[in-house]
Design a protein around this motif. Structure first.
Motif, mmCIF file in Angstrom:
data_model
loop_
_atom_site.group_PDB
_atom_site.id
_atom_site.type_symbol
_atom_site.label_atom_id
_atom_site.label_comp_id
_atom_site.label_asym_id
_atom_site.label_seq_id
_atom_site.Cartn_x
_atom_site.Cartn_y
_atom_site.Cartn_z
ATOM 1 N N ALA A 2 -1.318 -0.096 -11.533
ATOM 2 C CA ALA A 2 -0.396 0.881 -10.972
ATOM 3 C C ALA A 2 0.645 0.193 -10.093
ATOM 4 O O ALA A 2 0.368 -0.837 -9.472
ATOM 5 N N ASP A 3 1.874 0.758 -10.058
ATOM 6 C CA ASP A 3 2.915 0.166 -9.225
ATOM 7 C C ASP A 3 3.693 1.217 -8.441
ATOM 8 O O ASP A 3 4.757 0.919 -7.898
ATOM 9 N N ASN A 4 3.176 2.454 -8.373
ATOM 10 C CA ASN A 4 3.893 3.549 -7.724
ATOM 11 C C ASN A 4 2.920 4.300 -6.819
ATOM 12 O O ASN A 4 2.047 5.034 -7.299
ATOM 13 N N ILE A 5 3.048 4.136 -5.504
ATOM 14 C CA ILE A 5 2.095 4.729 -4.575
ATOM 15 C C ILE A 5 2.132 6.255 -4.629
ATOM 16 O O ILE A 5 1.084 6.917 -4.607
ATOM 17 N N ALA A 6 3.326 6.834 -4.714
ATOM 18 C CA ALA A 6 3.420 8.297 -4.783
ATOM 19 C C ALA A 6 2.687 8.831 -6.006
ATOM 20 O O ALA A 6 2.007 9.864 -5.933
ATOM 21 N N ARG A 7 2.767 8.128 -7.138
ATOM 22 C CA ARG A 7 2.082 8.561 -8.357
ATOM 23 C C ARG A 7 0.572 8.385 -8.224
ATOM 24 O O ARG A 7 -0.202 9.249 -8.644
ATOM 25 N N SER A 82 6.401 7.724 -0.140
ATOM 26 C CA SER A 82 6.979 8.726 -1.037
ATOM 27 C C SER A 82 8.502 8.697 -0.977
ATOM 28 O O SER A 82 9.183 8.933 -1.983
ATOM 29 N N ALA A 83 9.044 8.410 0.214
ATOM 30 C CA ALA A 83 10.493 8.302 0.383
ATOM 31 C C ALA A 83 11.018 6.933 -0.042
ATOM 32 O O ALA A 83 12.218 6.655 0.093
ATOM 33 N N LYS A 84 10.130 6.082 -0.560
ATOM 34 C CA LYS A 84 10.460 4.742 -1.054
ATOM 35 C C LYS A 84 10.940 3.811 0.057
ATOM 36 O O LYS A 84 11.739 2.895 -0.177
ATOM 37 N N LEU A 85 10.441 4.035 1.276
ATOM 38 C CA LEU A 85 10.783 3.136 2.365
ATOM 39 C C LEU A 85 9.913 1.886 2.316
ATOM 40 O O LEU A 85 8.878 1.839 1.668
#
Length: 229
Positions: A2-7, A82-85
């Motif tokens: 996985a590479d997307n924390i929000a997902r 989630s805000a990609k910070l």
């Protein structure tokens, strides 16, 4: 991998958003707070909306998080991701800073345009006195929307953090769907107490000031399948 924390967070709560995802204990104060996946997602969305709509931050913006393991810390971190910070842990100039009220002296090493203090009180009670130059996170965040749609793709540090988290889940023996009791003092890194369990869709009992005499009863009450202490 996985590479997307929000997902990863969304996938971890998708099967049953009502199940307890993060349960917080403080054996010194007697505090217990239980958040379902849906409730934590609500706090995460409000935090992300605060950062994007009110503060106006763009993906990749550096955010400082000077907070101990806590359920509100989970909301702040997941909101930032989630805000990609880019969440940074080395003191320096950032665009936004979240600091525990008892660490304001250390916060002086983090110059920031927007600064939020967290009292980390039971029931998310607001601060009795807001420090000069800070806003009260729990007051400000509640004014924001309950839903947030992250931009597609990962944030700038997601792949690195999730690779570490998956490796740590293996090292710590966190199995898919586990219920994990974690000693907050021994595992202060959010990769261990937050992200590693999320990569396994595990749920967490996060315990501050852990009283060893209460471990056995807590394991039984919370249906713990793995203990990290």
């Amino acid at each position: 991998m996985a590479d997307n924390i929000a997902r990863v967070f969304a996938d971890a709560i998708a099967t049953d958003p009502t199940r307890p995802l993060l349960t917080w204990y403080d054996d010194a104060s007697g505090d217990r707070t239980e958040l379902s996946g849906a409730t934590l997602a609500n706090w995460v969305a409000k935090t992300a909306n605060l950062l994007v709509d009110e503060v106006g931050l763009a993906p990749g913006t550096p955010a400082g998080v000077l907070l101990p393991p806590h359920w509100q810390t989970a909301a702040v971190l997941l909101g930032c991701w989630s805000a990609k910070l880019s969440v940074v842990d080395t003191p320096g100039e950032v665009d936004v800073l979240f600091a525990a009220a008892d660490r304001l002296d250390a916060a002086q090493s983090w110059p920031a345009d927007e600064r939020y203090a967290l009292g980390l009180a039971p029931l998310a009670v607001p601060l009795r006195q807001v420090p000069p130059g800070f806003a009260d996170y729990v007051v400000e965040v509640r004014r924001h929307g309950d839903h947030f749609n992250p931009q597609p793709g990962p944030g700038p540090t997601d792949a690195h953090l999730l690779a570490r988290a998956e490796a740590r889940a293996t090292e710590l023996g966190i199995e898919p769907g586990a219920r994990v009791l974690i000693d907050a003092a021994r595992y202060p890194d959010p990769v261990d107490w937050l992200l590693a369990p999320l990569t396994q869709a595990a749920t967490v009992v996060l315990n501050a000031n852990l009283d060893p005499t209460k471990v056995a009863s807590r394991q039984a009450t919370e249906k713990v399948t793995k203990t990290l202490q």
